[in-house]
Design an enzyme around this catalytic site. Structure first.
Site, PDB file in Angstrom:
ATOM      1  N   SER A  84       0.823  -1.203   0.000  1.00  0.00           N
ATOM      2  CA  SER A  84       0.000   0.000   0.000  1.00  0.00           C
ATOM      3  C   SER A  84       0.866   1.265   0.000  1.00  0.00           C
ATOM      4  CB  SER A  84      -0.891  -0.009   1.240  1.00  0.00           C
ATOM      5  OG  SER A  84      -1.656   1.169   1.281  1.00  0.00           O
ATOM      6  N   GLY A 136       1.647  11.938   4.111  1.00  0.00           N
ATOM      7  CA  GLY A 136       0.479  12.423   4.843  1.00  0.00           C
ATOM      8  C   GLY A 136      -0.834  11.927   4.264  1.00  0.00           C
ATOM      9  N   CYS A 182      -2.235   5.235  12.008  1.00  0.00           N
ATOM     10  CA  CYS A 182      -2.744   6.603  11.855  1.00  0.00           C
ATOM     11  C   CYS A 182      -2.994   7.185  13.238  1.00  0.00           C
ATOM     12  CB  CYS A 182      -4.079   6.592  11.114  1.00  0.00           C
ATOM     13  SG  CYS A 182      -3.991   5.844   9.509  1.00  0.00           S
ATOM     14  N   THR A 185       8.772  -0.154  -1.618  1.00  0.00           N
ATOM     15  CA  THR A 185       9.673   0.916  -2.037  1.00  0.00           C
ATOM     16  C   THR A 185      10.489   0.579  -3.280  1.00  0.00           C
ATOM     17  OG1 THR A 185       9.780   1.684   0.235  1.00  0.00           O
ATOM     18  CG2 THR A 185      11.564   2.387  -1.207  1.00  0.00           C
TER      19      THR A 185
END
Lengths: 338, 290
Positions: free
Chosen positions: A36, A87, A145, A284
């Site tokens: 994700s 973010g 989160c 990544t």
């Protein structure tokens, strides 16, 4: 899992290897998925490989409302890794369900939808909307989160809050849709968090999320990232991630685990499976090599074949079993990576 | 699926690497890129070889492409050594292999009519301007170039510009060559003299902001190619965003790799780059702390 699953030292032919896996009842073409936040909603990567040829596309965590994300700079390169502070920029659930998900479904890709909320209510609402959308193979719950109702503390770092999120999500997702909790390794005792989310109804675990890090600019002498701290990812975190998978598999050998953290090659994917992962996610390294997911599928097949395995299921957790005498006595030099 | 329009990823052999002033000019054998390329697009290169600890791609405007010839298609970029990744590129020798993805991003929009155009560049931001001037001249447009740099060694392509444009003005901040000053010192005069309807620009963010302002004042469209730090270059990492006003008047944080690198100058909120301005779609109310 016993040592007898080692099928001998005779390499298998590549075509003898059947990469299909059953992950918590989900039948996947192979155990390699995107992680994700590293593949958007799959569409951009479809230029580099056929997204239906990997196990699943895990979409970038979607929130209830559109979200601008953090100011730039949002990334800093670090040795064998990167820090990011995006973010959770995203279009919000309405746009996701209207545009992104239908594209994956029309492509006939396996879609695992990652959801992120800032309160229990948001998680529940997202679970309801995503869980009832056709074409969702599984839900992954990003619990890394900040909880707006709990002094901004991250859900994943508190076994009680993490369990409350999972219970809220599980209630609103149909029973036949698996729900995975994505765990953070930034905790004192990961096994406690893992047990707590499983008891709250998770079908399986995805681990690990990024590790919290910091980078300082040598010119400005201030933090590089607009968001100050960021999530560390890439091969730099692989040994940490592998340790986490090992510990949780050891404590809960029957829980389906998706291994995540710095996977760059098929051999890395094999390592995670040996430690106890039933499937893996590639993150990544996609930034470095956009065709990495399909390359890793090909490499994993070769790594399994070279060791005489014909199915990924034969290696899941194998590293936890004592070395067979026959294996110890064999010259395996050719199989060790340089 | 792979389509003829999308970018290609390939392991490209180095054909040549030459020094040009303060810069390096790299030519890679990359068949298929020329057929897909349009001026303003970029290439994203992996650096450090297969076991590299430098994971992020380095993105560069494409200077030139060739579709055939002895080497079966090439792509050329200009770069400056600014860190470990570009230092690795500068040490390449012919026959080395570099993983390259190209062409990427939205190209410069071309005018439908044969109008006069001003092409403005800072430093090696001139790299994409030569392919652009070729396409503009093919359409019957008049091309006027303004190239600026801090000093002579940081100009790129001043000679080539004379073959690619009806007029060329060079500026350097130290006055080592051309007019002493910045591109925006001479741009108003160029726009008045040539009646340019479109200004194309590539260079540092501050220069683009100033050029877009001059264009706006003179009633010209501007097309600005931005240089934002990108991790992937292909649209999946969300690091290269900047605040851009959409057709609906709403500001969004948009990716410069897939929605750019070329933006209409009047759409980018230049003074807010590096922030999430209040009112941006999905911004926390009250804006982000500055």
């Amino acid at each position: 899992m016993s040592a007898t699953t080692w099928s001998g030292q005779v390499p298998a032919a590549l075509e003898e290897v059947d990469l299909r896996v059953d992950l918590a009842g989900m039948r996947l073409k192979n155990p390699v998925m995107t992680a994700s936040g590293c593949a958007a909603a799959g569409r951009e990567l479809d230029s580099f490989f056929d997204v239906t040829d990997i196990g699943a596309v895990v979409t970038k965590s979607v929130m209830l409302d559109p979200r601008s994300g953090n100011p730039t700079p949002r990334m800093a390169e670090t040795p064998s890794g990167m820090l990011n502070s995006i973010g959770l920029q995203g279009p919000g659930i309405d746009s996701f369900l209207a545009t992104d998900l239908p594209w994956l479904v029309s492509r006939k890709a396996r879609a695992v939808v990652s959801i992120a909320g800032s309160s229990l209510g948001e998680y529940a609402e997202l679970a309801r909307r995503v869980g009832n959308s056709p074409g969702v193979s599984a839900v992954e719950v990003n619990i890394s989160c900040p909880n707006v109702h709990n002094r901004g503390l991250v859900f994943a770092c508190d076994p009680y809050q993490a369990a409350k999120v999972m219970a809220a999500v599980r209630r609103d997702v149909p029973r036949d849709v698996p729900v995975f909790a994505k765990l953070s390794a930034d905790v004192t005792d990961l096994v406690t968090v893992a047990e707590s989310v499983m008891a709250a109804g998770a079908t399986g675990l995805a681990m690990i999320n990024t590790l919290l890090g910091l980078s300082i600019d040598p010119v400005t002498l201030r933090p590089v990232l607009g968001g100050v701290t960021g999530g560390l990812s890439g091969p730099a975190i692989r040994p940490v991630a592998l340790r986490c998978v090992w510990q949780v598999h050891q404590a809960m050998p029957d829980v389906p685990i998706i291994g995540i953290g710095g996977i760059r090659t098929g051999l890395d994917a094999l390592e995670f499976m040996l430690a106890g992962a039933s499937a893996v996610q590639v993150g990544t390294i996609i930034f470095h090599d956009p065709s990495a997911p399909i390359r890793i599928v090909t490499e994993l097949r070769a790594e399994l074949a070279a060791r005489g395995f014909t199915s990924p299921s034969q290696v899941v957790g194998l590293a936890h079993t004592p070395t067979a005498d026959s294996l110890a006595a064999t010259d395996l030099e050719g199989l060790r990576s340089p | 699926m792979t389509t003829s329009a999308g970018p290609l990823q390939q392991r490209a052999e180095v054909l040549s690497l030459k020094r040009v002033g303060a810069y390096h000019h790299l030519t890679l054998v990359a068949p298929g890129v020329a057929e897909r390329f349009r001026p303003g697009q970029f290439a994203a290169l992996a650096v450090g070889g297969p076991e590299s600890a430098l994971l992020l791609r380095r993105s560069f405007s494409i200077y030139r492409v060739r579709d055939s010839g002895t080497y079966g298609g090439t792509v050329e970029i200009i770069f400056a050594v600014t860190g470990k990744g570009t230092a690795w590129l500068a040490d390449l020798v012919p026959h080395d292999v570099v993983d390259v993805v190209a062409p990427l991003g939205r190209p410069f929009a071309l005018p439908k009519e044969a109008v006069s155009c001003a092409l403005v560049a800072g430093g090696y931001g001139s790299a994409p301007m030569f392919a652009l001037s070729g396409r503009l001249l093919d359409r019957g447009c008049a091309v006027h170039m303004v190239l600026g740099a801090s000093t002579e060694s940081r100009l790129f392509g001043a000679l080539e510009a004379r073959r690619s444009a009806q007029s060329v003005i060079v500026t350097t901040e130290d006055g080592s060559v051309g007019i002493k000053g910045r591109v925006t010192d001479v741009l108003p005069e160029v726009l008045e003299r040539t009646g340019s309807a479109v200004v194309y620009a590539c260079g540092p963010m501050g220069m683009l902001a100033a050029v877009a302002q001059v264009a706006e004042t003179h009633g010209a469209w501007s097309q600005c190619a931005v240089e934002e730090a990108m991790a992937c270059g292909v649209g999946v990492c969300m690091t290269c965003v900047l605040p851009v006003i959409g057709e609906d008047g709403r500001t969004r944080m948009v990716r410069s790799c897939v929605e750019g690198p070329v933006f209409r100058g009047d759409r980018v909120r230049w003074s807010d780059v590096g922030t999430v301005p209040e009112g941006t779609l999905g911004a926390p109310s009250g804006g982000w702390p500055q």
